[in-house]
Design a protein around this motif. Structure first.
Motif, PDB file in Angstrom:
ATOM      1  N   LYS A   1       0.866  -1.179   0.000  1.00  0.00           N
ATOM      2  CA  LYS A   1       0.000   0.000   0.000  1.00  0.00           C
ATOM      3  C   LYS A   1       0.902   1.228   0.000  1.00  0.00           C
ATOM      4  N   TYR A   2       0.558   2.207  -0.817  1.00  0.00           N
ATOM      5  CA  TYR A   2       1.327   3.451  -0.909  1.00  0.00           C
ATOM      6  C   TYR A   2       0.468   4.619  -0.445  1.00  0.00           C
ATOM      7  N   GLY A   3       1.086   5.517   0.293  1.00  0.00           N
ATOM      8  CA  GLY A   3       0.409   6.749   0.672  1.00  0.00           C
ATOM      9  C   GLY A   3       0.519   7.766  -0.450  1.00  0.00           C
ATOM     10  N   PRO A   4      -0.172   8.879  -0.329  1.00  0.00           N
ATOM     11  CA  PRO A   4      -0.087   9.912  -1.356  1.00  0.00           C
ATOM     12  C   PRO A   4       1.300  10.556  -1.374  1.00  0.00           C
ATOM     13  N   ALA A   5       1.725  10.998  -2.533  1.00  0.00           N
ATOM     14  CA  ALA A   5       3.013  11.687  -2.639  1.00  0.00           C
ATOM     15  C   ALA A   5       2.916  13.034  -1.936  1.00  0.00           C
ATOM     16  N   GLN A   6       3.889  13.305  -1.095  1.00  0.00           N
ATOM     17  CA  GLN A   6       3.918  14.549  -0.335  1.00  0.00           C
ATOM     18  C   GLN A   6       5.288  15.197  -0.468  1.00  0.00           C
ATOM     19  N   TYR A   7       5.370  16.478  -0.115  1.00  0.00           N
ATOM     20  CA  TYR A   7       6.619  17.227  -0.239  1.00  0.00           C
ATOM     21  C   TYR A   7       7.109  17.662   1.138  1.00  0.00           C
ATOM     22  N   GLY A   8       8.381  17.383   1.408  1.00  0.00           N
ATOM     23  CA  GLY A   8       9.030  17.885   2.622  1.00  0.00           C
ATOM     24  C   GLY A   8       8.386  17.372   3.898  1.00  0.00           C
ATOM     25  N   GLN A   9       7.960  18.301   4.750  1.00  0.00           N
ATOM     26  CA  GLN A   9       7.441  17.929   6.064  1.00  0.00           C
ATOM     27  C   GLN A   9       5.977  17.510   6.048  1.00  0.00           C
ATOM     28  N   ASN A  10       5.343  17.515   4.905  1.00  0.00           N
ATOM     29  CA  ASN A  10       3.970  17.020   4.819  1.00  0.00           C
ATOM     30  C   ASN A  10       3.957  15.514   5.040  1.00  0.00           C
ATOM     31  N   GLN A  11       2.887  15.017   5.643  1.00  0.00           N
ATOM     32  CA  GLN A  11       2.815  13.606   6.025  1.00  0.00           C
ATOM     33  C   GLN A  11       2.125  12.772   4.958  1.00  0.00           C
ATOM     34  N   SER A  12       2.719  11.634   4.660  1.00  0.00           N
ATOM     35  CA  SER A  12       2.130  10.657   3.753  1.00  0.00           C
ATOM     36  C   SER A  12       1.630   9.486   4.602  1.00  0.00           C
ATOM     37  N   TRP A  13       0.336   9.191   4.524  1.00  0.00           N
ATOM     38  CA  TRP A  13      -0.300   8.148   5.333  1.00  0.00           C
ATOM     39  C   TRP A  13      -0.799   7.011   4.462  1.00  0.00           C
ATOM     40  N   ALA A  14      -0.788   5.815   5.015  1.00  0.00           N
ATOM     41  CA  ALA A  14      -1.421   4.654   4.379  1.00  0.00           C
ATOM     42  C   ALA A  14      -1.777   3.656   5.471  1.00  0.00           C
ATOM     43  N   SER A  15      -2.671   2.726   5.157  1.00  0.00           N
ATOM     44  CA  SER A  15      -3.013   1.684   6.126  1.00  0.00           C
ATOM     45  C   SER A  15      -3.331   0.389   5.397  1.00  0.00           C
ATOM     46  N   CYS A  16      -3.059  -0.717   6.091  1.00  0.00           N
ATOM     47  CA  CYS A  16      -3.375  -2.041   5.561  1.00  0.00           C
ATOM     48  C   CYS A  16      -4.879  -2.274   5.673  1.00  0.00           C
ATOM     49  N   ASP A  17      -5.353  -3.334   5.062  1.00  0.00           N
ATOM     50  CA  ASP A  17      -6.790  -3.589   5.025  1.00  0.00           C
ATOM     51  C   ASP A  17      -7.345  -4.229   6.291  1.00  0.00           C
ATOM     52  N   SER A  18      -6.493  -4.807   7.119  1.00  0.00           N
ATOM     53  CA  SER A  18      -6.990  -5.428   8.348  1.00  0.00           C
ATOM     54  C   SER A  18      -6.042  -5.121   9.505  1.00  0.00           C
ATOM     55  N   PHE A  19      -6.552  -5.323  10.701  1.00  0.00           N
ATOM     56  CA  PHE A  19      -5.791  -5.036  11.912  1.00  0.00           C
ATOM     57  C   PHE A  19      -4.588  -5.964  12.039  1.00  0.00           C
ATOM     58  N   ASN A  20      -3.485  -5.425  12.485  1.00  0.00           N
ATOM     59  CA  ASN A  20      -2.259  -6.187  12.764  1.00  0.00           C
ATOM     60  C   ASN A  20      -1.691  -6.858  11.503  1.00  0.00           C
ATOM     61  N   ALA A  21      -1.856  -6.211  10.346  1.00  0.00           N
ATOM     62  CA  ALA A  21      -1.402  -6.796   9.089  1.00  0.00           C
ATOM     63  C   ALA A  21      -0.110  -6.167   8.565  1.00  0.00           C
ATOM     64  N   LEU A  22       0.400  -5.159   9.263  1.00  0.00           N
ATOM     65  CA  LEU A  22       1.596  -4.460   8.798  1.00  0.00           C
ATOM     66  C   LEU A  22       2.842  -5.299   9.031  1.00  0.00           C
ATOM     67  N   VAL A  23       3.631  -5.493   7.984  1.00  0.00           N
ATOM     68  CA  VAL A  23       4.863  -6.269   8.069  1.00  0.00           C
ATOM     69  C   VAL A  23       6.073  -5.345   8.047  1.00  0.00           C
ATOM     70  N   GLN A  24       6.062  -4.338   7.160  1.00  0.00           N
ATOM     71  CA  GLN A  24       7.195  -3.442   7.006  1.00  0.00           C
ATOM     72  C   GLN A  24       6.702  -2.065   6.569  1.00  0.00           C
ATOM     73  N   ILE A  25       7.414  -1.027   7.001  1.00  0.00           N
ATOM     74  CA  ILE A  25       7.108   0.339   6.592  1.00  0.00           C
ATOM     75  C   ILE A  25       8.404   0.982   6.099  1.00  0.00           C
ATOM     76  N   GLU A  26       8.300   1.716   4.974  1.00  0.00           N
ATOM     77  CA  GLU A  26       9.462   2.412   4.441  1.00  0.00           C
ATOM     78  C   GLU A  26       9.014   3.657   3.703  1.00  0.00           C
ATOM     79  N   VAL A  27       9.950   4.544   3.441  1.00  0.00           N
ATOM     80  CA  VAL A  27       9.672   5.749   2.670  1.00  0.00           C
ATOM     81  C   VAL A  27      10.399   5.641   1.340  1.00  0.00           C
ATOM     82  N   VAL A  28       9.704   5.999   0.260  1.00  0.00           N
ATOM     83  CA  VAL A  28      10.274   5.885  -1.080  1.00  0.00           C
ATOM     84  C   VAL A  28      10.178   7.248  -1.775  1.00  0.00           C
TER      85      VAL A  28
END
Length: 105
Positions: free
Chosen positions: A76-103
């Motif tokens: 899942k990818y969050g929206p593209a943001q610039y600088g200090q603006n926050q990019s958010w995303a979430s998985c489809d179910s609870f406790n499903a996150l395996v890894q988080i990174e910024v690209v």
């Protein structure tokens, strides 16, 4: 024939135009690569995540999620943001996150 008055008037116009361009235009700060932008990642209840960067760069958060009962991995990818603006995303179910990174966006 070429006259001194026309030459002087043209020189004044060229000088005024150059001065306005130099006065109005600032030096643009170049974007830095995302790995040098001092980005911060935040895990949100092991279901979602967010990222923001301290220096000017286009970035987005990338989450690696797992789905059950048939385990498969998806991103899942969050929206593209610039600088200090926050990019958010979430998985489809609870406790499903395996890894988080910024690209780089």
């Amino acid at each position: 024939m070429f006259s001194a008055k026309r030459f002087a008037a043209g020189a004044v116009v060229v000088a005024a135009t150059a001065a306005s361009v130099l006065a109005g235009g600032g030096v643009a700060q170049a974007d830095v690569p995302v790995w040098q932008a001092n980005c911060h990642l935040y895990n949100v209840f092991n279901t979602g995540g967010m990222a923001n960067c301290e220096l000017p760069t286009w970035h987005q958060v990338k989450l690696t999620c797992v789905a059950w009962p048939v385990p498969f991995v998806y991103w899942k990818y969050g929206p593209a943001q610039y600088g200090q603006n926050q990019s958010w995303a979430s998985c489809d179910s609870f406790n499903a996150l395996v890894q988080i990174e910024v690209v780089q966006a």
